[in-house]
Motif scaffolding. Sequence first.
Motif, PDB file in Angstrom:
ATOM      1  N   GLU A  88       0.838  -1.209   0.000  1.00 29.72           N
ATOM      2  CA  GLU A  88       0.000   0.000   0.000  1.00 29.72           C
ATOM      3  C   GLU A  88       0.867   1.251   0.000  1.00 29.72           C
ATOM      4  O   GLU A  88       0.567   2.222  -0.709  1.00 29.72           O
ATOM      5  CB  GLU A  88      -0.923  -0.022   1.217  1.00 29.72           C
ATOM      6  CG  GLU A  88      -2.033  -1.050   1.105  1.00 29.72           C
ATOM      7  CD  GLU A  88      -2.826  -1.208   2.384  1.00 29.72           C
ATOM      8  OE1 GLU A  88      -3.929  -1.796   2.316  1.00 29.72           O
ATOM      9  OE2 GLU A  88      -2.351  -0.776   3.462  1.00 29.72           O
ATOM     10  N   VAL A  89       1.942   1.249   0.766  1.00 26.72           N
ATOM     11  CA  VAL A  89       2.840   2.403   0.777  1.00 26.72           C
ATOM     12  C   VAL A  89       3.460   2.609  -0.602  1.00 26.72           C
ATOM     13  O   VAL A  89       3.542   3.739  -1.105  1.00 26.72           O
ATOM     14  CB  VAL A  89       3.925   2.218   1.856  1.00 26.72           C
ATOM     15  CG1 VAL A  89       5.008   3.292   1.739  1.00 26.72           C
ATOM     16  CG2 VAL A  89       3.298   2.270   3.256  1.00 26.72           C
ATOM     17  N   CYS A  90       3.881   1.505  -1.231  1.00 30.94           N
ATOM     18  CA  CYS A  90       4.498   1.602  -2.555  1.00 30.94           C
ATOM     19  C   CYS A  90       3.508   2.033  -3.634  1.00 30.94           C
ATOM     20  O   CYS A  90       3.915   2.471  -4.716  1.00 30.94           O
ATOM     21  CB  CYS A  90       5.126   0.271  -2.938  1.00 30.94           C
ATOM     22  SG  CYS A  90       6.618  -0.121  -1.987  1.00 30.94           S
ATOM     23  N   SER A  91       2.218   1.916  -3.358  1.00 27.44           N
ATOM     24  CA  SER A  91       1.222   2.357  -4.337  1.00 27.44           C
ATOM     25  C   SER A  91       1.177   3.875  -4.455  1.00 27.44           C
ATOM     26  O   SER A  91       0.628   4.408  -5.411  1.00 27.44           O
ATOM     27  CB  SER A  91      -0.170   1.847  -3.941  1.00 27.44           C
ATOM     28  OG  SER A  91      -0.715   2.632  -2.875  1.00 27.44           O
ATOM     29  N   GLY A  92       1.734   4.579  -3.468  1.00 23.99           N
ATOM     30  CA  GLY A  92       1.642   6.032  -3.459  1.00 23.99           C
ATOM     31  C   GLY A  92       0.310   6.547  -2.962  1.00 23.99           C
ATOM     32  O   GLY A  92       0.052   7.749  -3.000  1.00 23.99           O
ATOM     33  N   ARG A  93      -0.530   5.661  -2.439  1.00 22.59           N
ATOM     34  CA  ARG A  93      -1.875   6.066  -2.033  1.00 22.59           C
ATOM     35  C   ARG A  93      -2.034   6.101  -0.508  1.00 22.59           C
ATOM     36  O   ARG A  93      -3.141   6.091   0.003  1.00 22.59           O
ATOM     37  CB  ARG A  93      -2.907   5.139  -2.661  1.00 22.59           C
ATOM     38  CG  ARG A  93      -2.941   5.219  -4.191  1.00 22.59           C
ATOM     39  CD  ARG A  93      -3.915   4.225  -4.784  1.00 22.59           C
ATOM     40  NE  ARG A  93      -5.269   4.462  -4.288  1.00 22.59           N
ATOM     41  CZ  ARG A  93      -6.226   3.539  -4.317  1.00 22.59           C
ATOM     42  NH1 ARG A  93      -5.969   2.317  -4.776  1.00 22.59           N
ATOM     43  NH2 ARG A  93      -7.428   3.827  -3.863  1.00 22.59           N
ATOM     44  N   THR A  94      -0.916   6.149   0.211  1.00 26.24           N
ATOM     45  CA  THR A  94      -0.975   6.298   1.668  1.00 26.24           C
ATOM     46  C   THR A  94      -0.283   7.573   2.129  1.00 26.24           C
ATOM     47  O   THR A  94      -0.476   8.007   3.258  1.00 26.24           O
ATOM     48  CB  THR A  94      -0.307   5.105   2.385  1.00 26.24           C
ATOM     49  OG1 THR A  94       1.116   5.215   2.264  1.00 26.24           O
ATOM     50  CG2 THR A  94      -0.781   3.773   1.815  1.00 26.24           C
ATOM     51  N   ASN A  95       0.565   8.141   1.255  1.00 25.69           N
ATOM     52  CA  ASN A  95       1.377   9.335   1.543  1.00 25.69           C
ATOM     53  C   ASN A  95       2.483   9.083   2.568  1.00 25.69           C
ATOM     54  O   ASN A  95       3.085  10.031   3.073  1.00 25.69           O
ATOM     55  CB  ASN A  95       0.513  10.515   1.998  1.00 25.69           C
ATOM     56  CG  ASN A  95      -0.202  11.184   0.843  1.00 25.69           C
ATOM     57  OD1 ASN A  95       0.075  10.913  -0.320  1.00 25.69           O
ATOM     58  ND2 ASN A  95      -1.144  12.067   1.158  1.00 25.69           N
ATOM     59  N   HIS A  96       2.770   7.827   2.880  1.00 29.34           N
ATOM     60  CA  HIS A  96       3.877   7.537   3.787  1.00 29.34           C
ATOM     61  C   HIS A  96       5.209   7.546   3.037  1.00 29.34           C
ATOM     62  O   HIS A  96       5.255   7.328   1.826  1.00 29.34           O
ATOM     63  CB  HIS A  96       3.704   6.166   4.439  1.00 29.34           C
ATOM     64  CG  HIS A  96       2.612   6.126   5.458  1.00 29.34           C
ATOM     65  ND1 HIS A  96       1.319   5.762   5.138  1.00 29.34           N
ATOM     66  CD2 HIS A  96       2.616   6.407   6.788  1.00 29.34           C
ATOM     67  CE1 HIS A  96       0.558   5.825   6.234  1.00 29.34           C
ATOM     68  NE2 HIS A  96       1.329   6.211   7.239  1.00 29.34           N
ATOM     69  N   THR A  97       6.268   7.767   3.783  1.00 29.39           N
ATOM     70  CA  THR A  97       7.606   7.531   3.272  1.00 29.39           C
ATOM     71  C   THR A  97       8.239   6.402   4.072  1.00 29.39           C
ATOM     72  O   THR A  97       7.883   6.183   5.241  1.00 29.39           O
ATOM     73  CB  THR A  97       8.484   8.804   3.349  1.00 29.39           C
ATOM     74  OG1 THR A  97       9.700   8.584   2.631  1.00 29.39           O
ATOM     75  CG2 THR A  97       8.793   9.206   4.770  1.00 29.39           C
ATOM     76  N   GLU A  98       9.130   5.658   3.440  1.00 26.35           N
ATOM     77  CA  GLU A  98       9.870   4.634   4.164  1.00 26.35           C
ATOM     78  C   GLU A  98      10.772   5.330   5.175  1.00 26.35           C
ATOM     79  O   GLU A  98      11.477   6.279   4.832  1.00 26.35           O
ATOM     80  CB  GLU A  98      10.693   3.776   3.200  1.00 26.35           C
ATOM     81  CG  GLU A  98       9.840   2.951   2.262  1.00 26.35           C
ATOM     82  CD  GLU A  98      10.641   1.956   1.441  1.00 26.35           C
ATOM     83  OE1 GLU A  98      11.810   1.675   1.796  1.00 26.35           O
ATOM     84  OE2 GLU A  98      10.093   1.450   0.445  1.00 26.35           O
TER      85      GLU A  98
END
Length: 216
Positions: A88-98
Amino acid sequence: MFSRHTSTLVEPEQTLPGRSERMFPVPARHRVLDAPVVTDDVPEGYEVAIFGLGCFWGAEEIYWKTPGVWSTSVGYAGGSTLNPTYDEVCSGRTNHTEAVRVVFDPKVVSYADLVKTFFEVHDPTQGFRQGNDVGTQYRSAIYFTSPEQEQVARELTAVYGAELAKRRLGEITTEIRPASETPYYYAEDAHQQYLAKNPFGYRCHANTGVKFPEVS
């Protein structure tokens, strides 16, 4: 399953909703430091630092090798989705950064030294990427946990930014925000201390090659 390489953040109301609880277990002990991985309670006198500097595998390794660091973990910071997964993070649809969460003893290593390392080991001018890693989850970020940390982070960002400007290497795009604005979510077991499990694994250390200048 998800589209990757997203180069813009989405509006918070358009992010994935996530879930009320984490979907996966997190290991109890750090493979290298033999400290807890989940460090919601830290030893008295210790501090927490949270950094985003590209792929979190290599970032965590850099910090667990730093004297004075008690524990590290990798996770997701700066986004809106509750308890996100890696995909989900890698989808760009959570706005999180690693991100890497660092618990350290300030009597041994200062927060300023951790920030200096942060700037030296990645390229803070690249926006939503680090080298060949492209996407909002690779953006540069500092999430401070105290007013003192904020002051140090902003002062050192200005110093390093001036050094890069002298060399015409671009402007710093590092996001600087309070850690309290969004929760830090621990990443899946497979990502924790990844390079201890896979010593020949992927390391992305895109950087400017510029050492942090002496600060009087």
